[in-house]
Design an enzyme around this catalytic site. Structure first.
Site, PDB file in Angstrom:
ATOM      1  N   GLY A  22      31.676 -16.725  -0.263  1.00  0.00           N
ATOM      2  CA  GLY A  22      31.963 -17.926   0.404  1.00  0.00           C
ATOM      3  C   GLY A  22      30.892 -18.865  -0.092  1.00  0.00           C
ATOM      4  N   ALA A  23      31.365 -20.027  -0.398  1.00  0.00           N
ATOM      5  CA  ALA A  23      30.693 -21.241  -0.961  1.00  0.00           C
ATOM      6  C   ALA A  23      29.787 -21.704   0.261  1.00  0.00           C
ATOM      7  CB  ALA A  23      31.336 -22.343  -1.683  1.00  0.00           C
TER       8      ALA A  23
ATOM      9  N   ARG B 105      24.164 -16.782  -7.583  1.00  0.00           N
ATOM     10  CA  ARG B 105      25.260 -17.200  -8.133  1.00  0.00           C
ATOM     11  C   ARG B 105      25.306 -18.589  -8.760  1.00  0.00           C
ATOM     12  NH1 ARG B 105      30.200 -14.926  -4.637  1.00  0.00           N
ATOM     13  NH2 ARG B 105      31.358 -14.931  -6.749  1.00  0.00           N
TER      14      ARG B 105
ATOM     15  N   GLN C  64      39.463 -10.300  -1.849  1.00  0.00           N
ATOM     16  CA  GLN C  64      39.079 -11.175  -0.630  1.00  0.00           C
ATOM     17  C   GLN C  64      40.253 -11.327   0.194  1.00  0.00           C
ATOM     18  OE1 GLN C  64      38.050 -11.757  -3.743  1.00  0.00           O
ATOM     19  NE2 GLN C  64      36.300 -12.717  -3.741  1.00  0.00           N
TER      20      GLN C  64
ATOM     21  N   ASP D 288      34.723 -23.950  -4.420  1.00  0.00           N
ATOM     22  CA  ASP D 288      33.459 -23.567  -4.764  1.00  0.00           C
ATOM     23  C   ASP D 288      32.520 -24.916  -5.115  1.00  0.00           C
ATOM     24  OD1 ASP D 288      34.770 -21.071  -4.828  1.00  0.00           O
ATOM     25  OD2 ASP D 288      32.753 -20.616  -4.267  1.00  0.00           O
TER      26      ASP D 288
ATOM     27  N   LYS E 144      38.222 -19.692  -6.517  1.00  0.00           N
ATOM     28  CA  LYS E 144      38.461 -18.549  -7.105  1.00  0.00           C
ATOM     29  C   LYS E 144      39.608 -18.353  -8.090  1.00  0.00           C
ATOM     30  CE  LYS E 144      36.815 -15.353  -6.032  1.00  0.00           C
ATOM     31  NZ  LYS E 144      35.540 -14.898  -6.951  1.00  0.00           N
TER      32      LYS E 144
HETATM   33  O1  MRU Z   1      33.579 -15.163  -4.909  1.00  0.00           O
HETATM   34  P1  MRU Z   1      33.673 -15.591  -3.731  1.00  0.00           P
HETATM   35  O2  MRU Z   1      34.467 -14.672  -2.722  1.00  0.00           O
HETATM   36  O3  MRU Z   1      32.680 -16.223  -3.209  1.00  0.00           O
HETATM   37  O4  MRU Z   1      35.012 -16.788  -3.969  1.00  0.00           O
HETATM   38  C1  MRU Z   1      35.013 -17.505  -2.594  1.00  0.00           C
HETATM   39  C2  MRU Z   1      35.850 -18.496  -3.019  1.00  0.00           C
HETATM   40  O5  MRU Z   1      36.471 -18.726  -3.971  1.00  0.00           O
HETATM   41  C3  MRU Z   1      36.367 -19.388  -1.772  1.00  0.00           C
HETATM   42  O6  MRU Z   1      37.580 -19.970  -1.917  1.00  0.00           O
HETATM   43  C4  MRU Z   1      35.307 -20.611  -1.762  1.00  0.00           C
HETATM   44  O7  MRU Z   1      34.056 -20.355  -1.834  1.00  0.00           O
HETATM   45  C5  MRU Z   1      35.598 -21.545  -0.480  1.00  0.00           C
HETATM   46  S1  MRU Z   1      35.082 -20.482   0.991  1.00  0.00           S
HETATM   47  C6  MRU Z   1      35.428 -21.485   2.344  1.00  0.00           C
END
Ligand code: MRU
Length: 349
Positions: free
Chosen positions: A50-51, A91, A198, A239, A250
């Site tokens: 999560g970002a 990442r 997720q 993100d 995502k």
């Molecule tokens: O690969 P992830 O699970 O880190 O991707 C997360 C997402 O794409 C979320 O939508 C984004 O980070 C926002 S989290 C508040």
């Protein structure tokens, strides 16, 4: 010294504990990180994700690096330079990661003349401030976003943007939570979100805890539900958001935005200001992470595709700004055209 006990991580001064999100919902296992390398590894492997949350955990990774440098008698500044690269490289897509690390590095530079103890203390205060500001950002995003949703709303969301992805309430899921508490949201459709699931594993776990009514759907069902009139709004996180309002999120988000446009359903993006990257003119410049093909070919170590099949696994996509009805931030809501408004939001107090 302040301790933090959030849903997805705990900080007690000497190490960081991360809830291993690869194992949810079956097991609640905590992973102990004592070095910046361990934190970076946990971010890459998606123990934590999560970002906003990877930004927060990276900030504590910098604190761990400073503490370790002091213990080993190494130069704090050069150890932090090394650690910042290790963490930023964990990442590539979510800008919150480099945003948080750069903020920590500015503190290290600003206070480099102080005794080592004081530098470490100041870094720890900053990591805690990043966490606390994100809690407040979640609350504000929730309020701004809930105001946009109609009464009796059936909302569809993608991935996990809740407390497992941030410090507290969540971004898109924070809007849903807030609107549910206000009686506005009555049902949530949760995209399962292949391949890491997720939605099916994490968002479902959070919604169950809160008693919010929901059903999981396969990602491919979303457009059909929209066509049947079962979705009033789509809300997702981000993100990285470029200056023109293009949104990296995502994989599968772009497809949802196209379907929402086709059915005249508002498509909202919720994210803290730390997710805006106004240095990038458009989404074309956003680096998109490509993850290991085994995430697609197997699940829980069990191969699901034929032995010789290969997979392509981009973890994110970019939704063009023209498909986004509004971008909900902690400093307010931006409507299209986005460019000037996003720049103003970033520079406002
Ligand atoms: O690969 P992830 O699970 O880190 O991707 C997360 C997402 O794409 C979320 O939508 C984004 O980070 C926002 S989290 C508040």
């Amino acid at each position: 010294m302040a301790e933090i006990s959030a849903l997805a991580f705990k900080w007690a001064g000497e190490h960081l504990l991360l809830l291993d999100q690869r194992k949810l919902p079956d097991e609640e296992v905590w992973l102990k990180c004592e070095t910046d390398e361990e934190v970076a590894k946990a971010i890459s492997a998606m123990v934590t994700r999560g970002a906003p949350l990877i930004g927060i955990t990276a900030a504590f990774g910098i604190v761990l690096a400073a503490k370790q440098a002091k213990r080993k008698g190494l130069s704090i500044q050069s150890e932090l330079e090394r650690a910042s690269q290790v963490l930023i490289n964990a990442r590539p897509t979510a800008v919150n990661l480099s945003w948080a690390v750069k903020r920590m590095m500015n503190i290290a530079k600003q206070f480099q003349h102080l005794p080592e103890d004081k530098i470490v203390g100041r870094l720890e205060e900053e990591a805690i401030a990043i966490y606390r500001e994100d809690c407040e950002a979640n609350r504000r995003i929730g309020e701004y976003g809930a105001a946009l949703l109609p009464e009796n709303c059936k909302v569809l969301t993608h991935c996990n943007t809740g407390a497992l992805a941030v410090s507290d309430l969540g971004t898109a899921l924070g809007v849903i939570r807030t609107a549910y508490r206000q009686g506005k949201v009555k049902f949530v459709w949760v995209d399962e979100t292949r391949p890491f699931l997720q939605g099916a594993r994490l968002t479902a776990w959070e919604l169950l805890k809160e008693g919010i009514p929901f059903k999981i759907i396969v990602d491919g069902a979303a457009a059909w539900l929209m066509q049947k009139g079962l979705v009033d709004a789509v809300i997702v996180g981000a993100d990285r958001i470029a200056r023109n309002g293009d949104v990296a999120n995502k994989i599968g988000t772009y497809m949802l935005a196209i379907a929402a446009k086709r059915h005249n359903i508002p498509f909202y993006v919720a994210a803290p200001i730390s997710t805006l990257d106004i240095s990038l003119p458009s989404g074309d410049q956003i680096p998109i992470e490509e993850r290991n093909e085994n995430e697609v070919l197997s699940w829980h170590g069990v191969r699901i595709a034929p032995k010789d099949a290969r997979a392509f696994n981009p973890a994110f996509d970019v939704t063009p700004a023209e498909l986004v009805k509004a971008i909900i931030t902690d400093k307010g809501v931006a409507f299209p055209p986005y460019e000037d408004k996003l720049v103003k939001l970033v520079h406002s107090d």
